[in-house]
Design a protein around this motif. Structure first.
Motif, PDB file in Angstrom:
ATOM      1  N   GLY A   1       0.800  -1.213   0.000  1.00 17.52           N
ATOM      2  CA  GLY A   1       0.000   0.000   0.000  1.00 17.52           C
ATOM      3  C   GLY A   1       0.832   1.260   0.000  1.00 17.52           C
ATOM      4  N   HIS A   2       0.144   2.366  -0.142  1.00 18.24           N
ATOM      5  CA  HIS A   2       0.840   3.645  -0.286  1.00 18.24           C
ATOM      6  C   HIS A   2       0.166   4.723   0.543  1.00 18.24           C
ATOM      7  N   ASN A   3      -0.671   4.318   1.499  1.00 15.11           N
ATOM      8  CA  ASN A   3      -1.394   5.227   2.393  1.00 15.11           C
ATOM      9  C   ASN A   3      -2.491   6.021   1.701  1.00 15.11           C
ATOM     10  N   GLY A   4      -2.739   5.739   0.417  1.00 15.17           N
ATOM     11  CA  GLY A   4      -3.806   6.468  -0.275  1.00 15.17           C
ATOM     12  C   GLY A   4      -5.039   5.606  -0.495  1.00 15.17           C
ATOM     13  N   GLU A   5      -5.085   4.446   0.135  1.00 16.00           N
ATOM     14  CA  GLU A   5      -6.151   3.492  -0.178  1.00 16.00           C
ATOM     15  C   GLU A   5      -7.534   3.991   0.235  1.00 16.00           C
ATOM     16  N   ALA A   6      -7.641   4.708   1.352  1.00 15.31           N
ATOM     17  CA  ALA A   6      -8.961   5.189   1.789  1.00 15.31           C
ATOM     18  C   ALA A   6      -9.490   6.225   0.800  1.00 15.31           C
ATOM     19  N   ASP A   7      -8.602   7.082   0.310  1.00 11.33           N
ATOM     20  CA  ASP A   7      -9.024   8.053  -0.711  1.00 11.33           C
ATOM     21  C   ASP A   7      -9.391   7.326  -2.004  1.00 11.33           C
ATOM     22  N   LEU A   8      -8.651   6.263  -2.316  1.00  3.57           N
ATOM     23  CA  LEU A   8      -8.942   5.482  -3.524  1.00  3.57           C
ATOM     24  C   LEU A   8     -10.356   4.908  -3.457  1.00  3.57           C
ATOM     25  N   VAL A   9     -10.729   4.384  -2.295  1.00  5.83           N
ATOM     26  CA  VAL A   9     -12.081   3.828  -2.120  1.00  5.83           C
ATOM     27  C   VAL A   9     -13.130   4.889  -2.446  1.00  5.83           C
ATOM     28  N   ASP A  10     -12.953   6.096  -1.918  1.00  6.03           N
ATOM     29  CA  ASP A  10     -13.909   7.180  -2.194  1.00  6.03           C
ATOM     30  C   ASP A  10     -13.921   7.530  -3.681  1.00  6.03           C
ATOM     31  N   ALA A  11     -12.732   7.589  -4.277  1.00  9.17           N
ATOM     32  CA  ALA A  11     -12.629   7.967  -5.697  1.00  9.17           C
ATOM     33  C   ALA A  11     -13.293   6.911  -6.586  1.00  9.17           C
ATOM     34  N   LEU A  12     -13.147   5.648  -6.233  1.00  5.79           N
ATOM     35  CA  LEU A  12     -13.728   4.580  -7.054  1.00  5.79           C
ATOM     36  C   LEU A  12     -15.252   4.624  -7.021  1.00  5.79           C
TER      37      LEU A  12
ATOM     38  N   LEU B   1     -10.275  -6.416  -8.070  1.00 11.19           N
ATOM     39  CA  LEU B   1     -10.451  -6.470  -6.613  1.00 11.19           C
ATOM     40  C   LEU B   1      -9.401  -5.566  -5.978  1.00 11.19           C
ATOM     41  N   ALA B   2      -9.826  -4.498  -5.330  1.00  6.79           N
ATOM     42  CA  ALA B   2      -8.905  -3.608  -4.605  1.00  6.79           C
ATOM     43  C   ALA B   2      -9.664  -2.382  -4.106  1.00  6.79           C
ATOM     44  N   PRO B   3      -9.332  -1.893  -2.965  1.00  2.00           N
ATOM     45  CA  PRO B   3      -8.488  -2.539  -1.953  1.00  2.00           C
ATOM     46  C   PRO B   3      -9.282  -3.553  -1.107  1.00  2.00           C
ATOM     47  N   LEU B   4      -8.534  -4.399  -0.413  1.00  2.00           N
ATOM     48  CA  LEU B   4      -9.088  -5.350   0.562  1.00  2.00           C
ATOM     49  C   LEU B   4      -8.458  -5.027   1.909  1.00  2.00           C
ATOM     50  N   SER B   5      -9.276  -4.825   2.914  1.00  2.00           N
ATOM     51  CA  SER B   5      -8.768  -4.378   4.213  1.00  2.00           C
ATOM     52  C   SER B   5      -9.476  -5.087   5.351  1.00  2.00           C
TER      53      SER B   5
END
Ligand SMILES: CC(C)(COP(=O)(O)OP(=O)(O)OC[C@H]1O[C@@H](n2cnc3c(N)ncnc32)[C@H](O)[C@@H]1OP(=O)(O)O)[C@@H](O)C(=O)NCCC(=O)NCCS
Length: 184
Positions: free
Chosen positions: A29-40, A81-85
């Motif tokens: 990860g790159h610490n941007g995954e939560a923003d990625l979820v919103d963007a998707l 499939l991404a992200p998975l947390s």
């Protein structure tokens, strides 16, 4: 008791918390995954999210978003499939596996042509993901090894009745970042 449900608007804050915690404790990860979820969610109405609920709290989340494979003369759309947390305190108890299994069952029920994932093959092989490179399918993310890019078709790859797409380049939504046409 654990339940896996389609995500709802009311889960969004908890999903952010779970995603940040999972990736903060991870070497990936790159610490941007939560923003990625919103963007998707904003980028496509086809994006699908599932939450794992335990004791009325969100403890895990998985997202699937459209991915296209451009082969010679055709474009085939499936899901990535991404992200998975999973919350670090709840990991290694089967929650990640249940999120993936339920998500894949849902995708199968809506006739999704394929699912791709970039992740540890040791984890994803159990769900019948295989190296996409076996089919000549590659991703275009610079710096990401092709060896962790995997694909899963609804029916096993050795099913003689099925013709699986071959020799193509997979594209995730632009929210995932730059993807190169001729990367190898
Ligand atoms: C990856 C992740 C979602 C797995 O969730 P989980 O709930 O712990 O998964 P499960 O309990 O279903 O684990 C199932 C199996 O995968 C293994 N496993 C879990 N995480 C793994 C990892 N990072 N690498 C390899 N194997 C892993 C477990 O040991 C377990 O194997 P076993 O059943 O043979 O003991 C979770 O560790 C996580 O949130 N990690 C941080 C974020 C991340 O890396 N996401 C994935 C990016 S592709």
């Amino acid at each position: 008791m654990l339940s896996i449900e389609l995500e709802r608007d009311t889960h969004r804050d908890a999903i952010r918390t779970v995603t940040e915690a999972a990736f903060a404790a991870s070497e990936f990860g790159h610490n941007g995954e939560a923003d990625l979820v919103d963007a998707l969610r904003k980028a496509s109405e086809q994006t699908l999210g599932f939450v794992a609920i335990q004791d009325e709290a969100v403890v895990g989340h998985v997202m699937f978003s459209p991915v296209t494979i451009r082969a010679n003369n055709e474009t085939l759309t499936g899901m990535g499939l991404a992200p998975l947390s999973v919350l670090p305190t709840n990991q290694r108890t089967g929650i990640g596996s249940q999120l993936v299994t339920t998500g894949l069952q849902h995708l199968s029920s809506i006739n999704t042509a394929f699912t791709v994932v970039a992740g540890d093959p040791k984890f994803y092989a159990r769900f019948r993901f295989v190296p996409a490179f076996n089919f000549g399918i590659t991703h275009g993310f610079q710096g990401m090894p092709q060896s962790i890019f995997q694909i899963r078709f609804p029916s096993p790859e050795d099913d003689p009745e099925k013709k699986h797409v071959r020799e193509g380049l997979a594209f995730y939504l632009p929210a995932f970042g730059p993807q190169h046409e001729n990367f190898s």
